[in-house]
Design a protein around this motif. Structure first.
Motif, PDB file in Angstrom:
ATOM      1  N   ILE A   9      -6.589   6.503  -2.407  1.00  0.00           N
ATOM      2  CA  ILE A   9      -6.157   6.615  -1.020  1.00  0.00           C
ATOM      3  C   ILE A   9      -7.104   5.862  -0.078  1.00  0.00           C
ATOM      4  O   ILE A   9      -6.679   5.286   0.928  1.00  0.00           O
ATOM      5  N   GLU A  10      -8.378   5.816  -0.444  1.00  0.00           N
ATOM      6  CA  GLU A  10      -9.376   5.131   0.387  1.00  0.00           C
ATOM      7  C   GLU A  10      -9.177   3.613   0.423  1.00  0.00           C
ATOM      8  O   GLU A  10      -9.802   2.927   1.225  1.00  0.00           O
ATOM      9  N   ASP A  11      -8.316   3.079  -0.430  1.00  0.00           N
ATOM     10  CA  ASP A  11      -8.062   1.636  -0.483  1.00  0.00           C
ATOM     11  C   ASP A  11      -7.055   1.166   0.564  1.00  0.00           C
ATOM     12  O   ASP A  11      -6.842  -0.043   0.726  1.00  0.00           O
ATOM     13  N   ALA A  12      -6.438   2.091   1.269  1.00  0.00           N
ATOM     14  CA  ALA A  12      -5.318   1.748   2.160  1.00  0.00           C
ATOM     15  C   ALA A  12      -5.677   0.663   3.173  1.00  0.00           C
ATOM     16  O   ALA A  12      -4.917  -0.292   3.364  1.00  0.00           O
ATOM     17  N   ASN A  13      -6.811   0.776   3.818  1.00  0.00           N
ATOM     18  CA  ASN A  13      -7.169  -0.186   4.857  1.00  0.00           C
ATOM     19  C   ASN A  13      -7.362  -1.593   4.290  1.00  0.00           C
ATOM     20  O   ASN A  13      -6.848  -2.570   4.852  1.00  0.00           O
ATOM     21  N   GLU A  14      -8.083  -1.701   3.171  1.00  0.00           N
ATOM     22  CA  GLU A  14      -8.294  -3.019   2.558  1.00  0.00           C
ATOM     23  C   GLU A  14      -6.979  -3.638   2.097  1.00  0.00           C
ATOM     24  O   GLU A  14      -6.762  -4.846   2.242  1.00  0.00           O
ATOM     25  N   LEU A  15      -6.088  -2.817   1.535  1.00  0.00           N
ATOM     26  CA  LEU A  15      -4.795  -3.330   1.077  1.00  0.00           C
ATOM     27  C   LEU A  15      -3.942  -3.804   2.251  1.00  0.00           C
ATOM     28  O   LEU A  15      -3.272  -4.840   2.159  1.00  0.00           O
ATOM     29  N   LEU A  16      -3.971  -3.066   3.329  1.00  0.00           N
ATOM     30  CA  LEU A  16      -3.256  -3.482   4.542  1.00  0.00           C
ATOM     31  C   LEU A  16      -3.791  -4.829   5.037  1.00  0.00           C
ATOM     32  O   LEU A  16      -3.008  -5.738   5.350  1.00  0.00           O
ATOM     33  N   GLU A  17      -5.096  -4.967   5.093  1.00  0.00           N
ATOM     34  CA  GLU A  17      -5.706  -6.227   5.554  1.00  0.00           C
ATOM     35  C   GLU A  17      -5.298  -7.405   4.672  1.00  0.00           C
ATOM     36  O   GLU A  17      -4.994  -8.492   5.171  1.00  0.00           O
ATOM     37  N   ILE A  18      -5.289  -7.204   3.355  1.00  0.00           N
ATOM     38  CA  ILE A  18      -4.878  -8.269   2.425  1.00  0.00           C
ATOM     39  C   ILE A  18      -3.427  -8.656   2.684  1.00  0.00           C
ATOM     40  O   ILE A  18      -3.085  -9.841   2.749  1.00  0.00           O
ATOM     41  N   ASP A  19      -2.566  -7.659   2.834  1.00  0.00           N
ATOM     42  CA  ASP A  19      -1.150  -7.943   3.041  1.00  0.00           C
ATOM     43  C   ASP A  19      -0.894  -8.648   4.371  1.00  0.00           C
ATOM     44  O   ASP A  19      -0.044  -9.537   4.451  1.00  0.00           O
ATOM     45  N   LYS A  35       9.344  -5.127   7.325  1.00  0.00           N
ATOM     46  CA  LYS A  35       9.454  -5.320   8.770  1.00  0.00           C
ATOM     47  C   LYS A  35       8.045  -5.209   9.351  1.00  0.00           C
ATOM     48  O   LYS A  35       7.126  -4.720   8.690  1.00  0.00           O
ATOM     49  N   ASP A  36       7.876  -5.644  10.582  1.00  0.00           N
ATOM     50  CA  ASP A  36       6.569  -5.543  11.231  1.00  0.00           C
ATOM     51  C   ASP A  36       6.037  -4.116  11.199  1.00  0.00           C
ATOM     52  O   ASP A  36       4.847  -3.892  10.985  1.00  0.00           O
ATOM     53  N   SER A  37       6.935  -3.146  11.370  1.00  0.00           N
ATOM     54  CA  SER A  37       6.516  -1.742  11.414  1.00  0.00           C
ATOM     55  C   SER A  37       5.993  -1.234  10.068  1.00  0.00           C
ATOM     56  O   SER A  37       5.310  -0.204  10.013  1.00  0.00           O
ATOM     57  N   ASP A  38       6.282  -1.955   8.972  1.00  0.00           N
ATOM     58  CA  ASP A  38       5.772  -1.551   7.657  1.00  0.00           C
ATOM     59  C   ASP A  38       4.271  -1.784   7.535  1.00  0.00           C
ATOM     60  O   ASP A  38       3.610  -1.170   6.711  1.00  0.00           O
ATOM     61  N   TYR A  39       3.730  -2.683   8.348  1.00  0.00           N
ATOM     62  CA  TYR A  39       2.321  -3.045   8.273  1.00  0.00           C
ATOM     63  C   TYR A  39       1.487  -2.125   9.157  1.00  0.00           C
ATOM     64  O   TYR A  39       0.832  -2.546  10.097  1.00  0.00           O
ATOM     65  N   GLN A  40       1.517  -0.846   8.820  1.00  0.00           N
ATOM     66  CA  GLN A  40       0.763   0.191   9.517  1.00  0.00           C
ATOM     67  C   GLN A  40      -0.042   0.973   8.491  1.00  0.00           C
ATOM     68  O   GLN A  40       0.451   1.250   7.393  1.00  0.00           O
ATOM     69  N   LEU A  41      -1.261   1.342   8.847  1.00  0.00           N
ATOM     70  CA  LEU A  41      -2.139   2.074   7.930  1.00  0.00           C
ATOM     71  C   LEU A  41      -1.468   3.345   7.414  1.00  0.00           C
ATOM     72  O   LEU A  41      -1.580   3.664   6.224  1.00  0.00           O
ATOM     73  N   TYR A  42      -0.759   4.047   8.280  1.00  0.00           N
ATOM     74  CA  TYR A  42      -0.070   5.273   7.875  1.00  0.00           C
ATOM     75  C   TYR A  42       0.856   4.990   6.688  1.00  0.00           C
ATOM     76  O   TYR A  42       0.893   5.757   5.724  1.00  0.00           O
ATOM     77  N   ASN A  43       1.621   3.919   6.735  1.00  0.00           N
ATOM     78  CA  ASN A  43       2.555   3.580   5.660  1.00  0.00           C
ATOM     79  C   ASN A  43       1.824   3.245   4.365  1.00  0.00           C
ATOM     80  O   ASN A  43       2.304   3.568   3.274  1.00  0.00           O
ATOM     81  N   TYR A  44       0.683   2.603   4.466  1.00  0.00           N
ATOM     82  CA  TYR A  44      -0.082   2.262   3.264  1.00  0.00           C
ATOM     83  C   TYR A  44      -0.621   3.518   2.601  1.00  0.00           C
ATOM     84  O   TYR A  44      -0.603   3.640   1.375  1.00  0.00           O
ATOM     85  N   ARG A  45      -1.089   4.456   3.400  1.00  0.00           N
ATOM     86  CA  ARG A  45      -1.547   5.729   2.830  1.00  0.00           C
ATOM     87  C   ARG A  45      -0.394   6.463   2.149  1.00  0.00           C
ATOM     88  O   ARG A  45      -0.546   7.014   1.066  1.00  0.00           O
ATOM     89  N   LYS A  46       0.761   6.457   2.801  1.00  0.00           N
ATOM     90  CA  LYS A  46       1.949   7.101   2.239  1.00  0.00           C
ATOM     91  C   LYS A  46       2.347   6.433   0.917  1.00  0.00           C
ATOM     92  O   LYS A  46       2.671   7.107  -0.058  1.00  0.00           O
ATOM     93  N   ILE A  48       0.377   4.804  -1.148  1.00  0.00           N
ATOM     94  CA  ILE A  48      -0.624   5.129  -2.169  1.00  0.00           C
ATOM     95  C   ILE A  48      -0.412   6.556  -2.671  1.00  0.00           C
ATOM     96  O   ILE A  48      -0.535   6.806  -3.875  1.00  0.00           O
ATOM     97  N   GLU A  49      -0.073   7.474  -1.796  1.00  0.00           N
ATOM     98  CA  GLU A  49       0.229   8.837  -2.239  1.00  0.00           C
ATOM     99  C   GLU A  49       1.372   8.827  -3.250  1.00  0.00           C
ATOM    100  O   GLU A  49       1.333   9.528  -4.265  1.00  0.00           O
ATOM    101  N   LYS A  50       2.393   8.009  -2.992  1.00  0.00           N
ATOM    102  CA  LYS A  50       3.508   7.878  -3.935  1.00  0.00           C
ATOM    103  C   LYS A  50       3.025   7.258  -5.243  1.00  0.00           C
ATOM    104  O   LYS A  50       3.403   7.696  -6.329  1.00  0.00           O
TER     105      LYS A  50
END
Length: 175
Positions: A9-19, A35-46, A48-50
């Motif tokens: 879960i801690e990887d979310a920010n780095e993965l968002l930045e790469i994307d 979509k632009d709205s997909d590139y949000q930290l909240y979505n990356y955490r979600k 990763i939880e999946k």
């Protein structure tokens, strides 16, 4: 050089930045309609939880590629579309920060995850697809020991257009 490890879960920010940095490249070959709205930290955490739940349920396995010298995530590599029982197969997909391409990193990561698939997860077959125009990905799959088995015509929609994909595979006794 590199290592791979399961996503956290801690990887979310780095993965968002790469994307975000590689958005144009990744969206050229990815079936994910973002979509632009997909590139949000909240979505990356979600997401990763999946992914963590997928790993618990034997539905998929999600790893990050780490550049050891910089201790930095530079990509992802996944095993998905898991089929068990008498099939024992999965698909492999990957994405690497363009700044690190052309160095053999994805090939090394692919070899490592194939080894995990066979030796730790008990798969018999690992498959992957690559658009014929994605020469770098074709090269990765071939250098990782995968064999081109055919062409899947018009099988993946990318940016609203159906694309052909070469089908590659490797089976356990050939690894």
């Amino acid at each position: 050089m590199i290592e791979i490890r399961p996503v956290k879960i801690e990887d979310a920010n780095e993965l968002l930045e790469i994307d975000i940095r590689n958005r144009e490249l990744f969206e050229t070959y990815s079936a994910a309609d973002r979509k632009d709205s997909d590139y949000q930290l909240y979505n990356y955490r979600k997401n990763i939880e999946k992914y963590l739940q997928d790993m618990k349920n034997d539905d998929g396995y999600h790893y990050v590629i780490i550049q050891k010298e910089e201790n930095k995530i530079i990509g992802t590599i996944d095993l998905f579309a898991v089929v068990r029982h008498n099939i024992q197969s999965c698909m492999m997909g990957y994405a690497l920060d363009e700044a690190y391409s052309g160095q053999g990193i994805t090939t090394i990561a692919a070899k490592k995850v194939i080894k995990i698939a066979f030796n730790e997860l008990g798969f018999h077959r690992v498959e992957a697809g690559a658009q014929p125009t994605n020469v770098g990905s074709v090269r990765v799959l071939e250098k990782a020991g995968m064999i081109r088995e055919g062409l899947n015509r018009s099988n993946v929609r990318v940016k609203g257009e159906w694309k052909d994909h070469y089908l590659y595979a490797i089976v356990n006794e050939n690894f």
